[in-house]
Design a protein around this motif. Structure first.
Motif, PDB file in Angstrom:
ATOM      1  N   TYR A 208       0.804  -1.115  -0.015  1.00  0.00           N
ATOM      2  CA  TYR A 208       0.047  -0.077   0.011  1.00  0.00           C
ATOM      3  C   TYR A 208       0.675   1.137  -0.120  1.00  0.00           C
ATOM      4  N   GLY A 209       0.398   2.259  -0.787  1.00  0.00           N
ATOM      5  CA  GLY A 209       1.173   3.612  -0.907  1.00  0.00           C
ATOM      6  C   GLY A 209       1.365   3.964  -2.212  1.00  0.00           C
ATOM      7  N   VAL A 210       2.196   4.769  -2.627  1.00  0.00           N
ATOM      8  CA  VAL A 210       2.376   5.369  -3.906  1.00  0.00           C
ATOM      9  C   VAL A 210       3.757   5.133  -4.509  1.00  0.00           C
ATOM     10  N   VAL A 211       3.822   4.881  -5.743  1.00  0.00           N
ATOM     11  CA  VAL A 211       5.077   4.668  -6.345  1.00  0.00           C
ATOM     12  C   VAL A 211       5.326   6.008  -7.410  1.00  0.00           C
ATOM     13  N   MET A 212       6.418   6.498  -7.244  1.00  0.00           N
ATOM     14  CA  MET A 212       6.542   7.772  -8.205  1.00  0.00           C
ATOM     15  C   MET A 212       8.031   7.628  -8.917  1.00  0.00           C
ATOM     16  N   ASP A 213       7.844   7.920 -10.218  1.00  0.00           N
ATOM     17  CA  ASP A 213       9.093   8.141 -10.944  1.00  0.00           C
ATOM     18  C   ASP A 213       9.535   9.417 -10.341  1.00  0.00           C
ATOM     19  N   ASP A 214      10.935   9.479  -9.915  1.00  0.00           N
ATOM     20  CA  ASP A 214      11.374  10.865  -9.221  1.00  0.00           C
ATOM     21  C   ASP A 214      11.524  11.956 -10.169  1.00  0.00           C
ATOM     22  N   SER A 215      11.398  11.705 -11.589  1.00  0.00           N
ATOM     23  CA  SER A 215      11.541  12.792 -12.514  1.00  0.00           C
ATOM     24  C   SER A 215      10.448  13.727 -12.403  1.00  0.00           C
ATOM     25  N   PHE A 216       9.155  13.299 -11.765  1.00  0.00           N
ATOM     26  CA  PHE A 216       7.901  13.991 -11.642  1.00  0.00           C
ATOM     27  C   PHE A 216       7.793  14.327 -10.172  1.00  0.00           C
ATOM     28  N   PHE A 217       8.538  14.717  -9.404  1.00  0.00           N
ATOM     29  CA  PHE A 217       8.351  14.868  -7.972  1.00  0.00           C
ATOM     30  C   PHE A 217       8.920  16.185  -7.565  1.00  0.00           C
ATOM     31  N   GLY A 218       8.304  16.966  -7.013  1.00  0.00           N
ATOM     32  CA  GLY A 218       8.727  18.223  -6.604  1.00  0.00           C
ATOM     33  C   GLY A 218       7.780  19.396  -6.304  1.00  0.00           C
ATOM     34  N   ALA A 219       8.319  20.628  -6.192  1.00  0.00           N
ATOM     35  CA  ALA A 219       7.478  21.692  -5.403  1.00  0.00           C
ATOM     36  C   ALA A 219       6.143  21.863  -6.448  1.00  0.00           C
ATOM     37  N   ASN A 220       6.514  22.045  -7.886  1.00  0.00           N
ATOM     38  CA  ASN A 220       5.336  21.999  -8.729  1.00  0.00           C
ATOM     39  C   ASN A 220       4.934  20.828  -9.397  1.00  0.00           C
ATOM     40  N   GLU A 221       4.918  19.902  -8.617  1.00  0.00           N
ATOM     41  CA  GLU A 221       4.441  18.385  -9.392  1.00  0.00           C
ATOM     42  C   GLU A 221       2.961  18.276  -8.840  1.00  0.00           C
ATOM     43  N   ARG A 222       2.078  17.701  -9.450  1.00  0.00           N
ATOM     44  CA  ARG A 222       0.720  17.165  -8.875  1.00  0.00           C
ATOM     45  C   ARG A 222       0.573  15.686  -9.075  1.00  0.00           C
ATOM     46  N   THR A 223       1.540  15.089  -9.612  1.00  0.00           N
ATOM     47  CA  THR A 223       1.124  13.872  -9.760  1.00  0.00           C
ATOM     48  C   THR A 223       0.945  12.834  -8.307  1.00  0.00           C
ATOM     49  N   LEU A 224       1.681  13.293  -7.243  1.00  0.00           N
ATOM     50  CA  LEU A 224       1.488  12.740  -6.177  1.00  0.00           C
ATOM     51  C   LEU A 224       0.263  13.162  -5.417  1.00  0.00           C
TER      52      LEU A 224
END
Length: 705
Positions: A208-224
């Motif tokens: 359980y949880g979220v897997v993220m490509d680290d290219s899409f992770f940061g202050a301006n990202e909304r994938t998470l």
């Protein structure tokens, strides 16, 4: 809100482009949840109904009322990489993404004014805070971040989560990786999550949880934000397409109008469904699509709807062990994870980590080292650099010069008031002499194992199948080098390389390099690639000279077993080195990218050797496959220089000419593949293929069954 039965769209495999670095160009399905739902529906056509039933039961057993206190979610970020630490995400970036997550869920995001007037009455938030844990499962001080070097990061999926996992009934797990399941075709997966409901592979369990490509992770990202919405029970706004009424289409939330696509492009006039006002809808007429919803695929996301918030609160309030998150927010668990109020930055001893900008340099070159210690902010540093100038440093990010050839170790000890940590990376900086090891022309047959072990550099992808010197098979002499790719995983693009000693190419008038290679595929869709590079700065920078995909690289028919070439299953490759022909210090890299194929062998590297076709066995080669054959065979051959008169004849067992494949034509230097007996006119028997290149003749036997 009514429960509903969804008709799952037949969506393509996942692709994504996110906000700061790609939000402006989202195309296709970028969230892997589409594929996950499709897979479960294929295995169990009733899976979505079960999902709805479990959601209904959870809704009945937990209140949807907002609580006056803050929902606190203890978080751990597992930053897993396979790039020597270069791709680790900084603490500042992680903090910024957590802040973005909190703002979005609380509807404190700065772009709420971008919510269109039509939808503002339905935009809502939750009084929630995601907080990085300050105690790990063993009770140790932590910043809520784990950093780990592991090959799984190159193609991460649920099976890899156990490489770093904290109890999901105590922590909300986020995995940051280099790439998500590279075996998925036609796109890039930016992230995926897991539903809290047991149907469709969900539940509060060890995945359980979220897997993220680290290219899409940061202050301006909304994938998470989008993926956490899935973890709290939300579907895509387009998941059920258009239906009879608002509660049986889209995501089943009537204040999110049903849509039939992801909302790409942020079109203010897009209206893909006409049933928006049907059912228990808050809208009195058909309305445009709500592309600003976080559960769309739009790059204009800025809101959750009130119905979505109500649905998520039922998950947050539920005490169900397997489907609810209230267990994360108990007084005891907040104390255990040290995320209760008052909450401030953790003060822990650092865990040593560092990166460096060069692995290979020439004598006199410099390497910049960067501290990446985490878990606690260092206040002092103590570096040791074997072979470096200076040999020690107390700077956070020192630059060191290496004046003498060799392979060197670096020691890093960061510390603060709480404690210190020690990290030793052995033999990581390779310094080469400015004087070349050898002058051309030369032939390397890998017969001298001491020379190979001492002067060739081997890099592998930690899959236990690197390049090696072997006496198992050879094109000539008694040895060659090989890469046992047969047993490599088909889901991961393993890359292994072998780098030559340095050569002075200016001493030879011939600026070509040839080498013999033997390779087979296990299946016709295998995608192995061999790339050849040169470097004139001791391996710091590389220039691509030739790319050989499987279809050009293979020298033998398909082999379902581990490939060991026969004497006729070797091909010759010729590469021009004219662009570096006057260089006095050149290294050559053979890089193999595994694409599910079979073993590869290399032998008889000839640099700057003879130019004429006077020794066919070493200058040009040909092989026939499949052999024996019950259909048309192929002949593959390579030429080191132009040929004025090339003939290829098929003779019978009596030496009589049967047919010509080529009859007295000129050919340029290169590699060729031609068909033999394409019309299948040859009867069963033994034939001989005569290869005549400017009166240099070689003959091979062909058996037709």
């Amino acid at each position: 809100m009514k429960l509903f039965k969804l008709t799952i769209l037949a969506l393509s495999t996942t692709f994504f482009a996110s906000s700061a670095n790609a939000q402006t160009a989202r195309q296709g399905n970028w969230c892997k949840m589409d594929q996950i739902i499709q897979q479960h529906m294929a295995n169990n056509p009733n899976a979505m109904n079960e999902f709805m039933q479990q959601r209904d039961a959870l809704n009945k057993n937990s209140t949807k009322n907002k609580k006056p206190f803050t929902y606190i979610i203890p978080v751990v970020v597992h930053n897993i990489t396979h790039s020597g630490g270069v791709a680790y995400v900084s603490k500042a970036t992680i903090d910024a993404q957590i802040n973005r997550l909190n703002d979005d869920f609380q509807r404190m995001n700065s772009d709420t004014n971008q919510t269109r007037t039509l939808f503002k009455p339905f935009a809502d938030g939750i009084n929630i805070e995601f907080r990085l844990a300050h105690k790990d499962p063993q009770g140790n001080c932590t910043e809520g971040i784990v950093r780990l070097e592991d090959p799984s990061s190159a193609s991460f999926d649920d099976n890899d989560k156990n490489v770093s996992y904290w109890d999901s009934k105590k922590y909300f797990n986020i995995w940051l990786v280099d790439d998500i399941n590279k075996s998925i075709p036609q796109g890039i997966v930016a992230g995926y999550a897991q539903f809290p409901y047991l149907a469709l592979g969900g539940g509060i369990n060890n995945t359980y949880g979220v897997v993220m490509d680290d290219s899409f992770f940061g202050a301006n990202e909304r994938t998470l934000t989008h993926e956490v919405g899935h973890c709290f029970g939300l579907l895509h706004t387009f998941q059920g397409n258009c239906g009879s009424n608002c509660s049986s289409s889209g995501d089943g939330m009537c204040d999110t109008p049903p849509t039939s696509d992801g909302g790409f492009g942020c079109s203010t006039t897009s209206n893909t469904c006409s049933n928006d006002a049907s059912g228990p809808s808050p809208y009195s007429s058909n309305v445009v699509d709500q592309f600003e919803n976080y559960m769309s695929y739009s790059n204009c996301q800025n809101m959750f709807s009130a119905d979505q918030v109500s649905q998520m609160i039922s998950v947050l309030n539920s005490t169900s062990t397997n489907e609810g998150l209230a267990q994360l927010m108990t007084t005891g668990n907040l104390a255990f994870t040290e995320t209760a109020d008052p909450y401030s930055a953790a003060i822990c001893e650092p865990i040593a980590a560092f990166i460096y900008d060069k692995e290979f340099i020439c004598e006199g070159g410099s390497v910049a080292f960067t501290d990446q210690s985490y878990n606690g902010t260092p206040t002092t540093y103590n570096w040791l650099f074997a072979g470096g100038t200076p040999s020690s440093s107390t700077a956070a990010n020192p630059t060191i010069t290496y004046n003498t050839a060799g392979v060197y170790t670096v020691t890093h000890r960061p510390s603060n008031a709480v404690g210190n940590d020690l990290l030793v990376k052995s033999n990581i900086i390779t310094v080469s002499s400015l004087t070349a090891d050898y002058s051309s022309p030369l032939v390397e047959g890998f017969e001298n194992t001491t020379q190979f072990n001492n002067q060739w550099w081997i890099g592998d992808s930690d899959d236990n199948f690197g390049w090696e010197n072997t006496n198992t098979v050879h094109a000539s002499g008694s040895r060659s080098i090989r890469l046992l790719n047969y047993a490599a995983s088909t889901n991961v693009k393993h890359i292994d390389y072998v780098i030559s000693p340095s050569y002075n190419l200016s001493t030879s008038s011939n600026k070509n390099m040839s080498f013999k290679v033997a390779h087979a595929r296990k299946a016709s869709n295998n995608s192995d690639i061999l790339r050849i590079y040169t470097s004139t700065d001791c391996g710091n920078n590389w220039s691509l000279r030739q790319t050989l995909p499987s279809v050009l690289l293979q020298t033998a028919p398909l082999h379902s077993n581990s490939f060991i070439p026969t004497s006729s299953e070797w091909g010759l490759e010729v590469i021009s080195l004219a662009s570096v022909g006057n260089a006095t210090n050149v290294r050559i890299k053979f890089e193999f990218e595994s694409g599910g194929g079979n073993n590869i062998y290399i032998d008889d590297i000839n640099i700057g050797g003879v130019t004429g076709i006077n020794d066919l066995s070493s200058i040009a080669s040909f092989n026939i496959y499949p052999n024996p054959t019950n259909s048309s065979a192929k002949i593959s051959f390579s030429l080191l220089s132009d040929v004025e008169n090339l003939s290829i004849k098929v003779k019978n067992a009596l030496g009589q000419d049967i047919t010509h494949v080529i009859n007295g034509q000129s050919f340029k230097m290169g590699k060729y593949t031609l068909n033999i007996d394409e019309e299948q006119l040859l009867s069963s028997g033994i034939y001989f293929i005569e290869f005549n290149a400017d009166n240099v003749i070689k003959t091979e036997k062909l058996i037709v069954q």
